[in-house]
Design a protein around this motif. Sequence first.
Motif, PDB file in Angstrom:
ATOM      1  N   TYR A   1       0.835  -1.196   0.000  1.00  0.00           N
ATOM      2  CA  TYR A   1       0.000   0.000   0.000  1.00  0.00           C
ATOM      3  C   TYR A   1       0.879   1.259   0.000  1.00  0.00           C
ATOM      4  CZ  TYR A   1      -3.833  -3.116   1.338  1.00  0.00           C
ATOM      5  OH  TYR A   1      -4.768  -4.120   1.368  1.00  0.00           O
ATOM      6  N   ASN A   2       0.479   2.223  -0.790  1.00  0.00           N
ATOM      7  CA  ASN A   2       1.222   3.481  -0.902  1.00  0.00           C
ATOM      8  C   ASN A   2       0.223   4.625  -0.896  1.00  0.00           C
ATOM      9  OD1 ASN A   2       3.107   5.470  -1.339  1.00  0.00           O
ATOM     10  ND2 ASN A   2       3.545   4.905  -3.465  1.00  0.00           N
ATOM     11  N   ILE A   3       0.227   5.417   0.163  1.00  0.00           N
ATOM     12  CA  ILE A   3      -0.734   6.508   0.314  1.00  0.00           C
ATOM     13  C   ILE A   3      -0.021   7.824   0.002  1.00  0.00           C
ATOM     14  CG2 ILE A   3      -2.201   7.781   1.932  1.00  0.00           C
ATOM     15  CD1 ILE A   3      -1.418   4.105   2.473  1.00  0.00           C
ATOM     16  N   ALA A   4      -0.517   8.543  -0.979  1.00  0.00           N
ATOM     17  CA  ALA A   4       0.117   9.775  -1.435  1.00  0.00           C
ATOM     18  C   ALA A   4      -0.681  10.996  -1.006  1.00  0.00           C
ATOM     19  CB  ALA A   4       0.265   9.762  -2.954  1.00  0.00           C
ATOM     20  N   LEU A   5      -0.009  12.132  -0.995  1.00  0.00           N
ATOM     21  CA  LEU A   5      -0.658  13.403  -0.695  1.00  0.00           C
ATOM     22  C   LEU A   5      -0.571  14.302  -1.922  1.00  0.00           C
ATOM     23  CD1 LEU A   5      -1.733  15.191   1.905  1.00  0.00           C
ATOM     24  CD2 LEU A   5       0.354  16.446   1.365  1.00  0.00           C
TER      25      LEU A   5
ATOM     26  N   ARG B   1      -3.998   5.121  -2.536  1.00  0.00           N
ATOM     27  CA  ARG B   1      -4.948   6.184  -2.257  1.00  0.00           C
ATOM     28  C   ARG B   1      -4.238   7.529  -2.393  1.00  0.00           C
ATOM     29  NH1 ARG B   1      -7.601   2.252  -2.364  1.00  0.00           N
ATOM     30  NH2 ARG B   1      -9.123   1.445  -0.842  1.00  0.00           N
ATOM     31  N   ILE B   2      -4.984   8.536  -2.799  1.00  0.00           N
ATOM     32  CA  ILE B   2      -4.483   9.909  -2.802  1.00  0.00           C
ATOM     33  C   ILE B   2      -5.324  10.718  -1.825  1.00  0.00           C
ATOM     34  CG2 ILE B   2      -4.166  12.024  -4.145  1.00  0.00           C
ATOM     35  CD1 ILE B   2      -3.865  10.252  -6.637  1.00  0.00           C
ATOM     36  N   ILE B   3      -4.659  11.389  -0.896  1.00  0.00           N
ATOM     37  CA  ILE B   3      -5.326  12.314   0.004  1.00  0.00           C
ATOM     38  C   ILE B   3      -5.067  13.712  -0.532  1.00  0.00           C
ATOM     39  CG2 ILE B   3      -5.639  13.059   2.378  1.00  0.00           C
ATOM     40  CD1 ILE B   3      -6.132  10.030   1.864  1.00  0.00           C
ATOM     41  N   SER B   4      -6.119  14.365  -0.987  1.00  0.00           N
ATOM     42  CA  SER B   4      -5.973  15.690  -1.593  1.00  0.00           C
ATOM     43  C   SER B   4      -6.555  16.763  -0.695  1.00  0.00           C
ATOM     44  CB  SER B   4      -6.676  15.717  -2.950  1.00  0.00           C
ATOM     45  OG  SER B   4      -6.733  17.045  -3.461  1.00  0.00           O
ATOM     46  N   GLN B   5      -5.861  17.877  -0.594  1.00  0.00           N
ATOM     47  CA  GLN B   5      -6.381  19.061   0.093  1.00  0.00           C
ATOM     48  C   GLN B   5      -7.019  20.022  -0.918  1.00  0.00           C
ATOM     49  OE1 GLN B   5      -2.816  20.368   2.258  1.00  0.00           O
ATOM     50  NE2 GLN B   5      -3.624  19.383   4.091  1.00  0.00           N
ATOM     51  N   ASN B   6      -7.438  19.443  -2.052  1.00  0.00           N
ATOM     52  CA  ASN B   6      -8.042  20.208  -3.142  1.00  0.00           C
ATOM     53  C   ASN B   6      -7.125  21.338  -3.596  1.00  0.00           C
ATOM     54  OD1 ASN B   6     -10.665  18.787  -3.413  1.00  0.00           O
ATOM     55  ND2 ASN B   6     -10.941  19.465  -1.297  1.00  0.00           N
ATOM     56  N   GLU B   7      -5.878  20.929  -3.847  1.00  0.00           N
ATOM     57  CA  GLU B   7      -4.847  21.872  -4.269  1.00  0.00           C
ATOM     58  C   GLU B   7      -5.208  22.590  -5.562  1.00  0.00           C
ATOM     59  OE1 GLU B   7      -3.256  18.501  -1.879  1.00  0.00           O
ATOM     60  OE2 GLU B   7      -4.333  18.575  -3.784  1.00  0.00           O
ATOM     61  N   GLN B   8      -6.071  21.975  -6.373  1.00  0.00           N
ATOM     62  CA  GLN B   8      -6.462  22.591  -7.637  1.00  0.00           C
ATOM     63  C   GLN B   8      -7.238  23.893  -7.432  1.00  0.00           C
ATOM     64  OE1 GLN B   8      -7.702  19.790  -6.397  1.00  0.00           O
ATOM     65  NE2 GLN B   8      -9.930  19.790  -6.538  1.00  0.00           N
ATOM     66  N   ASN B   9      -7.696  24.137  -6.199  1.00  0.00           N
ATOM     67  CA  ASN B   9      -8.446  25.362  -5.903  1.00  0.00           C
ATOM     68  C   ASN B   9      -7.584  26.469  -5.296  1.00  0.00           C
ATOM     69  OD1 ASN B   9     -10.842  24.102  -6.759  1.00  0.00           O
ATOM     70  ND2 ASN B   9     -11.244  23.282  -4.718  1.00  0.00           N
ATOM     71  N   TRP B  10      -6.360  26.129  -4.902  1.00  0.00           N
ATOM     72  CA  TRP B  10      -5.539  27.111  -4.210  1.00  0.00           C
ATOM     73  C   TRP B  10      -5.238  28.331  -5.071  1.00  0.00           C
ATOM     74  CZ3 TRP B  10      -1.179  23.629  -1.692  1.00  0.00           C
ATOM     75  CH2 TRP B  10      -1.762  22.837  -0.690  1.00  0.00           C
ATOM     76  N   GLY B  11      -4.946  28.126  -6.349  1.00  0.00           N
ATOM     77  CA  GLY B  11      -4.560  29.251  -7.201  1.00  0.00           C
ATOM     78  C   GLY B  11      -5.623  30.321  -7.276  1.00  0.00           C
ATOM     79  N   ALA B  12      -6.866  29.916  -7.553  1.00  0.00           N
ATOM     80  CA  ALA B  12      -7.965  30.883  -7.628  1.00  0.00           C
ATOM     81  C   ALA B  12      -8.231  31.510  -6.270  1.00  0.00           C
ATOM     82  CB  ALA B  12      -9.230  30.205  -8.160  1.00  0.00           C
ATOM     83  N   ASP B  13      -8.132  30.709  -5.193  1.00  0.00           N
ATOM     84  CA  ASP B  13      -8.355  31.244  -3.858  1.00  0.00           C
ATOM     85  C   ASP B  13      -7.305  32.301  -3.503  1.00  0.00           C
ATOM     86  OD1 ASP B  13     -10.616  29.735  -3.351  1.00  0.00           O
ATOM     87  OD2 ASP B  13      -9.519  28.102  -2.388  1.00  0.00           O
ATOM     88  N   ILE B  14      -6.064  32.060  -3.905  1.00  0.00           N
ATOM     89  CA  ILE B  14      -4.994  33.026  -3.654  1.00  0.00           C
ATOM     90  C   ILE B  14      -5.295  34.355  -4.343  1.00  0.00           C
ATOM     91  CG2 ILE B  14      -2.597  33.573  -4.270  1.00  0.00           C
ATOM     92  CD1 ILE B  14      -1.964  30.582  -3.692  1.00  0.00           C
ATOM     93  N   ILE B  15      -5.628  34.295  -5.623  1.00  0.00           N
ATOM     94  CA  ILE B  15      -5.886  35.522  -6.380  1.00  0.00           C
ATOM     95  C   ILE B  15      -7.106  36.251  -5.823  1.00  0.00           C
ATOM     96  CG2 ILE B  15      -6.471  36.471  -8.640  1.00  0.00           C
ATOM     97  CD1 ILE B  15      -3.571  35.413  -8.314  1.00  0.00           C
ATOM     98  N   ASN B  16      -8.170  35.524  -5.566  1.00  0.00           N
ATOM     99  CA  ASN B  16      -9.393  36.163  -5.075  1.00  0.00           C
ATOM    100  C   ASN B  16      -9.186  36.808  -3.708  1.00  0.00           C
ATOM    101  OD1 ASN B  16     -10.795  35.363  -7.366  1.00  0.00           O
ATOM    102  ND2 ASN B  16     -11.542  33.476  -6.432  1.00  0.00           N
ATOM    103  N   THR B  17      -8.467  36.119  -2.825  1.00  0.00           N
ATOM    104  CA  THR B  17      -8.236  36.667  -1.485  1.00  0.00           C
ATOM    105  C   THR B  17      -7.343  37.894  -1.534  1.00  0.00           C
ATOM    106  OG1 THR B  17      -8.478  34.458  -0.514  1.00  0.00           O
ATOM    107  CG2 THR B  17      -7.406  36.138   0.839  1.00  0.00           C
ATOM    108  N   LEU B  18      -6.260  37.837  -2.302  1.00  0.00           N
ATOM    109  CA  LEU B  18      -5.377  38.986  -2.413  1.00  0.00           C
ATOM    110  C   LEU B  18      -6.076  40.163  -3.091  1.00  0.00           C
ATOM    111  CD1 LEU B  18      -1.923  37.403  -3.379  1.00  0.00           C
ATOM    112  CD2 LEU B  18      -2.592  38.413  -1.182  1.00  0.00           C
ATOM    113  N   LEU B  19      -6.954  39.870  -4.042  1.00  0.00           N
ATOM    114  CA  LEU B  19      -7.687  40.934  -4.727  1.00  0.00           C
ATOM    115  C   LEU B  19      -8.590  41.682  -3.745  1.00  0.00           C
ATOM    116  CD1 LEU B  19      -8.219  42.325  -7.387  1.00  0.00           C
ATOM    117  CD2 LEU B  19      -9.928  40.581  -7.910  1.00  0.00           C
ATOM    118  N   LEU B  20      -9.267  40.927  -2.892  1.00  0.00           N
ATOM    119  CA  LEU B  20     -10.114  41.550  -1.881  1.00  0.00           C
ATOM    120  C   LEU B  20      -9.284  42.343  -0.880  1.00  0.00           C
ATOM    121  CD1 LEU B  20     -12.620  38.632  -1.147  1.00  0.00           C
ATOM    122  CD2 LEU B  20     -13.180  40.804  -2.244  1.00  0.00           C
TER     123      LEU B  20
END
Length: 331
Positions: free
Chosen positions: A260-264, A281-300
């Motif tokens: 067994y090999n569990i990836a992040l 298994r892959i444990i994801s922190q939904n990294e695909q959303n970080w980029g948009a969240d970064i831009i939106n938060t900094l913009l605000l």
Amino acid sequence: MKRLCFRHGLVLPVLLAAGILLSGCFHSGGVIDPPSQASGESRTSQNTGRQLTFGIIYPMVNATYEMVTEKAEAAAEDNNIQLLVQAPDEANLEQQIRFMELMIKRGVDGIAIAPVDPKALVSVINKAVSHGIPVVCFESDSPDSNRDAYIGADNRKTGTVIGQTVDRLLGGKGMILVGSGMPHMLGYGERLKGLQDYLAKHTEIDVLEIRHNDGNEDYSALQLEQMITDHPHFSALVNLDFVSSSSSVLVWKAKGLTRYNIALGFTPSLTQALDNGQITRIISQNEQNWGADIINTLLLRSSGIESPERIDTNITIIGESPLPTDRDHHG
């Protein structure tokens, strides 16, 4: 759109094609020193359509961060934002501090950083904020600093979810190896703590060894191979960082392992490895959303608009059904 990489301490802008700037409710968050002449932009008011400049500082070059950059570029292009992306080839505190200093000197409108050492970076993060530059941390936090927000999943909970996943795979018994990244990076320590606490409380699973790769892919592969050699009867490998996860795929291929090999971390290459059997298994922190969240938060924040101090991107398990709300614990 031309995309440039930042390596070996070079500071190079990624100039995004102009989009349509958000109107009306967004305005300048204050006057700070103008950027260098190289930017070619004057800090005029929002209603004259000035271009904002945001910086992103990664711990090191990695496929997951490349994905985050692609998503951030898309969000930045939609909002006429110039994006500066910097990452050393290997994790390096001094380089992150230098990148921060250069961005402060340039007078950017916002900075996002995944801090490799939460305490050592407090002073330079606070310096940026004192210059009127919003700073958000992502993936790993620097809670003692004056940063404006944290973007990412709860890392302690991530460790718990990884523990639950290993628990189900091994039926509550077995022996595991653990690969992690930089020992001073807060998020990695929190993941490890969450994993250890869950295993100790709810299972009979033994952690045979824990090794840190310091953000170096070659060193990570050597560390994983050495652990496997020293503990040939291990039941599973748990990876708590992106570098260990990608390195484990190479080790599994080279050794033909079926453990067994569990990836992040969610990336196309890890998903392919899951399909090919190198990852269980892959444990994801939904990294695909970080980029948009970064831009939106900094913009605000750069516009003087309040936004949440914590943006929780949650946790997803790839390769099995979602966790039940209540689960039976062993023992």
